[in-house]
Design a protein around this motif. Structure first.
Motif, PDB file in Angstrom:
ATOM      1  N   LEU A 193      -6.010  -1.039   1.794  1.00 45.31           N
ATOM      2  CA  LEU A 193      -5.221  -0.475   2.871  1.00 45.31           C
ATOM      3  C   LEU A 193      -5.691  -1.059   4.192  1.00 45.31           C
ATOM      4  CD1 LEU A 193      -5.055   3.208   1.645  1.00 45.31           C
ATOM      5  CD2 LEU A 193      -3.326   1.429   1.439  1.00 45.31           C
ATOM      6  N   GLN A 195      -2.930 -11.241  -0.154  1.00 40.61           N
ATOM      7  CA  GLN A 195      -1.597 -10.690   0.058  1.00 40.61           C
ATOM      8  C   GLN A 195      -0.687 -11.698   0.762  1.00 40.61           C
ATOM      9  OE1 GLN A 195      -3.599  -7.074   1.622  1.00 40.61           O
ATOM     10  NE2 GLN A 195      -1.799  -6.003   0.865  1.00 40.61           N
ATOM     11  N   SER A 201      -8.719   1.576   7.529  1.00 38.17           N
ATOM     12  CA  SER A 201      -9.813   2.057   6.677  1.00 38.17           C
ATOM     13  C   SER A 201     -11.044   2.179   7.562  1.00 38.17           C
ATOM     14  CB  SER A 201     -10.066   1.079   5.521  1.00 38.17           C
ATOM     15  OG  SER A 201     -11.083   1.561   4.671  1.00 38.17           O
ATOM     16  N   LYS A 211      -1.301  -0.854   8.937  1.00 43.49           N
ATOM     17  CA  LYS A 211      -0.179   0.046   9.087  1.00 43.49           C
ATOM     18  C   LYS A 211       0.951  -0.797   9.624  1.00 43.49           C
ATOM     19  CE  LYS A 211      -2.298   4.037  10.756  1.00 43.49           C
ATOM     20  NZ  LYS A 211      -2.362   5.015  11.815  1.00 43.49           N
ATOM     21  N   LEU A 247       4.168  -2.220  -7.902  1.00 43.23           N
ATOM     22  CA  LEU A 247       2.839  -1.867  -7.433  1.00 43.23           C
ATOM     23  C   LEU A 247       1.913  -3.073  -7.532  1.00 43.23           C
ATOM     24  CD1 LEU A 247       2.452   1.637  -9.096  1.00 43.23           C
ATOM     25  CD2 LEU A 247       3.131   1.116  -6.747  1.00 43.23           C
ATOM     26  N   ASP A 259      -2.291 -10.508  -7.535  1.00 45.47           N
ATOM     27  CA  ASP A 259      -3.116  -9.301  -7.515  1.00 45.47           C
ATOM     28  C   ASP A 259      -4.049  -9.266  -8.721  1.00 45.47           C
ATOM     29  OD1 ASP A 259      -4.055  -6.725  -6.827  1.00 45.47           O
ATOM     30  OD2 ASP A 259      -2.534  -5.793  -8.079  1.00 45.47           O
ATOM     31  N   ALA A 270       9.832   4.052  -1.155  1.00 45.70           N
ATOM     32  CA  ALA A 270       9.059   3.519  -2.274  1.00 45.70           C
ATOM     33  C   ALA A 270       9.835   3.707  -3.562  1.00 45.70           C
ATOM     34  CB  ALA A 270       7.719   4.237  -2.355  1.00 45.70           C
ATOM     35  N   GLY A 322      -2.900  -2.338  -4.525  1.00 40.90           N
ATOM     36  CA  GLY A 322      -3.140  -0.946  -4.196  1.00 40.90           C
ATOM     37  C   GLY A 322      -2.051  -0.298  -3.382  1.00 40.90           C
ATOM     38  N   THR A 323      -0.867  -0.901  -3.358  1.00 39.23           N
ATOM     39  CA  THR A 323       0.231  -0.358  -2.567  1.00 39.23           C
ATOM     40  C   THR A 323       1.555  -0.762  -3.209  1.00 39.23           C
ATOM     41  OG1 THR A 323       1.118  -0.196  -0.313  1.00 39.23           O
ATOM     42  CG2 THR A 323       0.351  -2.367  -1.033  1.00 39.23           C
ATOM     43  N   THR A 324       2.657  -0.504  -2.538  1.00 36.75           N
ATOM     44  CA  THR A 324       3.974  -0.924  -3.007  1.00 36.75           C
ATOM     45  C   THR A 324       4.375  -2.205  -2.293  1.00 36.75           C
ATOM     46  OG1 THR A 324       4.646   1.367  -3.402  1.00 36.75           O
ATOM     47  CG2 THR A 324       6.392  -0.270  -3.255  1.00 36.75           C
ATOM     48  N   GLY A 377       2.253  -6.417   2.175  1.00 35.50           N
ATOM     49  CA  GLY A 377       1.221  -6.065   3.134  1.00 35.50           C
ATOM     50  C   GLY A 377       1.215  -7.065   4.261  1.00 35.50           C
TER      51      GLY A 377
END
Length: 327
Positions: free
Chosen positions: A2, A175, A245, A5, A35, A68, A17, A38-40, A199
Motif C-alpha cells: 500500500l 507495479q 504506510s 493513495k 487481485l 506480482d 472493486a 496486495g490490491t485491486t 498502483g
C-alpha cells in the motif's frame, strides 16, 4: 504494497472493486479487475469489438498477476522471495533481470537515492512497530550494514545479494513494470484507448466520450480532497507519499527510506511523476521523495518527457512547467 493513495477519475466516477478477473461492459467501455500486489488492479478499454476488448483485458490482467507472482517479497514461490531467503538465485527470469537493470540505472542516476536493498530497514521498522516502537539507532545501523546497491550482482545465470542478511524489495518498480506489460498486451490486440491501474497508471487514447483520460490526485493530508486533476496523455503516472504506510501518526517515519540516513526523508509529503513508462515513473517517484524537491526538479529537467509535482510537509506545491494539469 500500500504505497499510494491515488484516485482514478477516468470517466467521471471512481471504478468499483470487482471480483478477480471480472469484466464489465458499459457501451463501448469495458473494465476488468483482478487481485495483485496486495490490491485491486484494473484495466479499462474502449473498443467496438467486445471479443477483442475482453481478450485484451484478460491478457493485461494476466501480465500484471504474473509480475506480482514473480516479484512479490511475500510469496514463497516468487523469485524475489527466494533470492531474499537464500542470498542467491539461479536462472533468474528475464523480466526480473530487466527490472534489476532498471534499478541499477536509477541508483546510478540518483546517486543512491533509489536503492532496492533498503528491505532490511523495512524489516527493522516492521519488527519495532510490532512492539509499538521505532528501531533504535543501533538497529538502524545494523540494517544499513546489510544494504548496498553496488553489492547486488546479476547476470542471466545468477543473482547474488553479496552480503549475509541482505534483501531487496521491488515495490518501487514492479507495479510500474506490470502496467507497462499490461498496456503492451492491450496494444497487441489492436486497442488504442486504454487506462491501466496497477498502483501506477498508464493511459492511452480517450475514455470513450472523446475526452482524454483524467486522473485525480488525492491530497496527502486530506483524503477527501484532490491535490490536482491531470490529463497525462500517452504517458504514465506514479505517486509516492509519506501517508500510505506510516510508523508514526505525524508521518515522520514511513515506508520510504533514505539509504544515507536509515530513516524516512523529512521534506516531502508526496511526489507525482509523469513519465514515458510506468516503470520509470514508479522508480522516480520513490527516488524523488528521498532527494527532496529542489534536487528532484533539477534532475527531472534533464529527463525527456518527465514531469513532476511535489508537495512538502507544509503543503507547498511545486509543479514542473509542463506538468499536465487539466484546465
Amino acid at each position: 504494497m500500500l504505497r499510494r493513495k491515488f484516485l482514478a477519475a477516468s470517466f467521471g466516477t471512481m471504478a468499483s472493486a470487482m471480483a478477480p478477473a471480472s469484466i464489465q461492459c458499459n457501451g463501448q467501455l469495458f473494465t476488468g479487475a483482478a487481485l495483485a500486489f496486495g490490491t485491486t488492479v484494473s484495466v479499462s478499454v474502449v473498443h467496438d469489438d467486445q471479443r477483442q476488448a475482453v481478450a485484451a483485458i484478460r491478457d493485461a490482467l494476466d501480465q500484471a498477476t504474473r509480475i506480482d507472482r514473480l516479484m512479490s517479497i511475500y510469496n514463497p514461490a516468487s523469485q524475489v522471495f527466494q533470492l531474499n531467503r537464500d542470498g542467491v538465485l539461479e536462472q533468474p527470469d528475464p523480466h526480473l533481470l530487466l527490472v534489476l537493470r532498471q534499478a541499477h540505472a536509477l541508483s546510478e542516476l540518483t546517486r543512491g537515492a533509489f536503492d532496492i536493498t533498503v528491505q532490511p530497514l523495512w524489516q527493522a521498522y516492521r519488527a519495532a512497530a510490532d512492539q509499538s516502537a521505532l528501531p533504535t539507532p543501533q538497529q538502524r545501523r545494523r540494517a544499513k550494514l546489510r544494504m548496498g546497491w553496488r553489492r547486488l550482482a546479476f547476470s542471466s545465470e545468477r543473482v547474488s545479494l553479496g552480503k549475509p542478511g541482505a534483501a531487496i524489495t521491488l515495490n518501487g518498480l514492479a507495479q510500474g513494470y506490470a502496467a507497462d506489460l499490461a498496456m503492451a498486451a492491450v496494444h497487441a490486440r489492436g486497442i488504442e484507448h486504454a487506462l491501466l491501474d496497477t498502483g501506477e497508471f498508464s493511459a492511452h487514447g480517450n475514455n470513450g466520450a472523446q475526452h482524454p483520460w483524467t486522473l485525480g490526485l488525492l491530497h496527502p493530508r486530506d483524503a477527501d480532497a484532490l491535490a490536482a486533476v491531470i490529463r497525462p496523455g500517452a504517458r504514465c503516472v506514479a505517486t509516492s507519499g509519506d501517508y500510505a504506510s506510516t510508523f508514526t501518526p505525524d508521518f515522520s517515519h514511513h515506508h520510504i527510506f533514505d539509504p544515507a540516513t536509515g530513516d524516512s526523508p523529512t521534506e516531502l509529503a508526496s511526489v507525482t511523476v509523469v513519465a514515458p513508462t510506468a516503470l520509470l515513473a514508479d522508480g522516480l517517484s520513490t527516488a524523488f521523495m528521498v532527494m527532496g524537491a529542489r534536487k528532484a526538479h533539477a534532475l527531472a529537467k534533464t529527463l525527456p518527457a518527465v514531469d513532476l509535482m511535489t508537495i512538502n510537509k507544509r503543503g507547498v506545491v511545486w509543479r514542473s512547467p509542463a506538468f499536465p494539469t487539466a484546465a
